[in-house]
Design an enzyme around this catalytic site. Structure first.
Site, PDB file in Angstrom:
ATOM      1  CG  HIS A 218     -10.065 -10.825  -2.213  1.00 15.68           C
ATOM      2  ND1 HIS A 218      -9.701 -10.459  -0.949  1.00 15.68           N
ATOM      3  CD2 HIS A 218     -11.402 -10.999  -2.169  1.00 15.68           C
ATOM      4  CE1 HIS A 218     -10.775 -10.423  -0.177  1.00 15.68           C
ATOM      5  NE2 HIS A 218     -11.832 -10.742  -0.904  1.00 15.68           N
ATOM      6  CE  LYS A 222     -14.821  -8.732  -3.310  1.00 16.76           C
ATOM      7  NZ  LYS A 222     -15.248 -10.080  -3.052  1.00 16.76           N
ATOM      8  CD  GLU A 256     -16.636 -10.085   6.001  1.00 19.35           C
ATOM      9  OE1 GLU A 256     -16.396 -11.155   5.447  1.00 19.35           O
ATOM     10  OE2 GLU A 256     -15.834  -9.508   6.747  1.00 19.35           O
ATOM     11  CG  HIS A 280     -10.272  -5.703   1.208  1.00 16.19           C
ATOM     12  ND1 HIS A 280      -9.303  -6.167   0.354  1.00 16.19           N
ATOM     13  CD2 HIS A 280     -10.450  -6.687   2.136  1.00 16.19           C
ATOM     14  CE1 HIS A 280      -8.923  -7.382   0.740  1.00 16.19           C
ATOM     15  NE2 HIS A 280      -9.594  -7.709   1.812  1.00 16.19           N
ATOM     16  CE  LYS A 376     -14.013 -11.049   9.852  1.00 10.51           C
ATOM     17  NZ  LYS A 376     -14.245 -11.267   8.429  1.00 10.51           N
TER      18      LYS A 376
END
Ligand code: BG6
Length: 531
Positions: A218, A222, A256, A280, A376
């Site tokens: 994904h 972007k 993140e 990614h 994260k």
């Protein structure tokens, strides 16, 4: 004027500048603009996992946005396949509910659901209850799909990928003819290491041609990721500098603030490395480091990606740091440590953070480290690629302490800020030559009207029109896994051996100290994460 992020401390806040920009219409030639994209051909989209989270949160909103952009054909329809206790009417009304929330959160161009668009779409959605391993499901699909075009979307757990494709083939559903296409979209995770990724590729290739397989990452949906190629290859002034003569190093950050949330079970066996790096991060690296393709044709682009990924040195234990968050706080909110998250073992060795130093063995990049960090519960949500240029010779500025020369950094901001910034030195006003660090900033939102986007619109539309440029080819995926495979091997004992020992960082920090040490040993430091 926003304060600079990483200027010399003495210059912080004082000499940041924002280049004033012309109104977009003066520079963007609207008369010469490309013609509107064409509608996709008629197609039945069969979504396995059609009652699940991905369908609800991402696929349906993206398809709704495509309806609004008039990119779907009248002959478009969706069959949601799942074993949950649903029927067509219930599914439509549940999806309608989610869509209302989706637009209310302003993730669409309008502030209210466009009822006509939703009606158009919801009337084309039907539900088929069935098991993914039940041949009856596929018999029924055969009669529902008829002889037309189909996209089979695997929005399911990875263990179902190969069985579903096997069943589709057995039922004759994957057979293409002159007049119809049959395509399969595969979500991530694509394997859990090099061996399993190869095995999955082989299983898919038993039933399908490579041209029928659309492996989704994904990140490639972007806009700002796609812009990397546009920026590099449609402008004359970047490419001549884009090499080891001029670039000192590159930093890729995908930070993140969210924790593992409700995905503890998945994350315990996955961890940050598998979750983010072979897919990614490697895609970001490929976009920045690849050679210019001979065209924007799918294979031309993917050939160049493959070449550069194959030139990335497999990681060595010395060049990787793995971290896990402990209790801490972000924006004043107290947060639990990873080991206290639901479905996580109290002595878990899963990493929630990775920092690594990669090198690329080719003429363009030999000797230029690519530092990567992702994690994260970090201080800030920020995905960006920072190109650090080599410093100018000092001779001109004899009276200027060397450490006050502003490093030239070009930052490609992927999210949440979307744009590009350039940092350089300028003369400070006054009778003597003193240098100040300034920043020039391009913000997507200043120039372009932002289209509604979940990131999946482009990917779904491209699949419908048969453009695989933004999808991963088998060799791209395997090349990504090859880079991280040595780390996966080294951590087979759960990562307890000394070299890859887990390092801890409090939630809300920029990662463990060892990540800073990874750059410090090369005389470098990370761009700050908190500003
Ligand atoms: C997913 C990972 O692929 O990407 C998640 O499984 C991660 O763990 C997400 O949070 C990040 O995507 P984005 O678009 O929010 O940067």
């Amino acid at each position: 004027m926003s304060p600079p992020v990483d200027l010399h401390p003495g210059l912080q806040g004082k000499y940041s500048a924002r280049a004033d920009i012309e109104p977009a219409s003066d520079l963007i030639d609207t008369e010469e603009a490309d013609p509107a994209p064409r509608r996709s051909p008629p197609c039945t989209m069969v979504i396995f996992g059609g009652g699940g989270d991905l369908t609800r949160r991402l696929l349906i909103p993206a398809i709704y946005n495509l309806v609004g952009s008039q990119l779907l054909d009248e002959g478009f329809s969706i069959i949601a396949v799942d074993w949950s206790d649903l029927d067509t009417e219930t599914l439509r009304s549940q999806l309608g509910e989610t869509m209302r929330q989706f637009v209310a959160q302003r993730r669409s161009s309008a502030s209210e659901l466009h009822e006509a668009d939703w009606e158009w779409l919801s009337q084309r959605i039907s539900f088929l209850r069935g098991g993914f391993d039940d041949s009856q499901t596929y018999q029924t699909l055969s009669s529902l799909c008829g002889v037309g075009n189909c996209v089979f979307y695997l929005a399911v757990a990875a263990r179902f990928f190969a069985p579903i494709v096997g069943q589709l083939e057995a039922a004759g559903l994957t057979r293409e003819t002159e007049s119809r296409f049959r395509r399969v979209v595969v979500e991530k995770p694509f394997g859990s290491d090099l061996i399993s990724a190869r095995a999955l590729n082989a299983q898919l290739r038993n039933a399908l041609e490579e041209s029928q397989i659309y492996r989704i990452d994904h990140y490639l949906g972007k806009e700002t990721v796609q812009n990397i190629l546009a920026l590099r290859f449609s402008n004359g002034f970047f490419e001549p500098l884009w090499n080891r003569q001029n670039i000192d190093h590159v930093q890729i950050t995908a930070a993140e603030t969210v924790g593992v949330e409700k995905r503890g079970r998945f994350y315990e066996t996955t961890g940050a490395l598998r979750d983010m790096v072979p897919n990614h991060i490697m895609q970001l690296l490929a976009m920045v480091a690849m050679e210019a393709p001979i065209s924007f044709d799918a294979d031309a682009v993917r050939d160049e990606k493959s070449k550069v990924l194959a030139a990335v040195h497999p990681i060595t234990a010395n060049d990787i740091v793995r971290g896990q968050y402990t209790a801490g706080s972000i924006a004043g909110r107290a947060l639990a440590g990873y080991r206290d998250e639901p479905d996580v073992a109290p002595d878990s060795q899963a990493e929630s953070f990775i920092a690594m130093k990669l090198s690329i063995d080719n003429w363009r990049w030999a000797g230029v480290p690519f530092y990567v960090r992702t994690g994260k519960r970090l201080a800030l949500r920020k995905t960006e690629i920072a190109i650090h240029f080599k410093q100018a010779p000092y001779a001109l500025f004899r009276e200027t302490p060397v450490e006050k020369l502003t490093p030239n950094i070009m930052v490609l901001q992927i999210q949440p800020t979307e744009g590009v910034t350039m940092q350089f030195s300028a003369k400070m006003p006054g009778p003597t030559v003193k240098l100040g660090g300034v920043r020039m900033k391009f913000d997507y939102a200043d120039w372009f009207q932002e289209g509604p986007s979940t990131g999946y619109e482009t990917l779904i539309y491209d699949c419908l029109i048969g453009d695989a440029t933004l999808f991963q080819r088998a060799d791209n995926v395997e090349a990504g896994w090859k880079v991280v495979q040595p780390a996966i091997e080294a951590w087979k004992d759960g990562g307890r051996n000394a070299q890859s020992k887990l390092q801890f960082y409090a939630a809300g920090k920029a990662g463990p100290d060892a990540a800073d040490a990874l750059l410090a040993r090369d005389g470098r430091h990370w761009l700050r994460l908190n500003g």
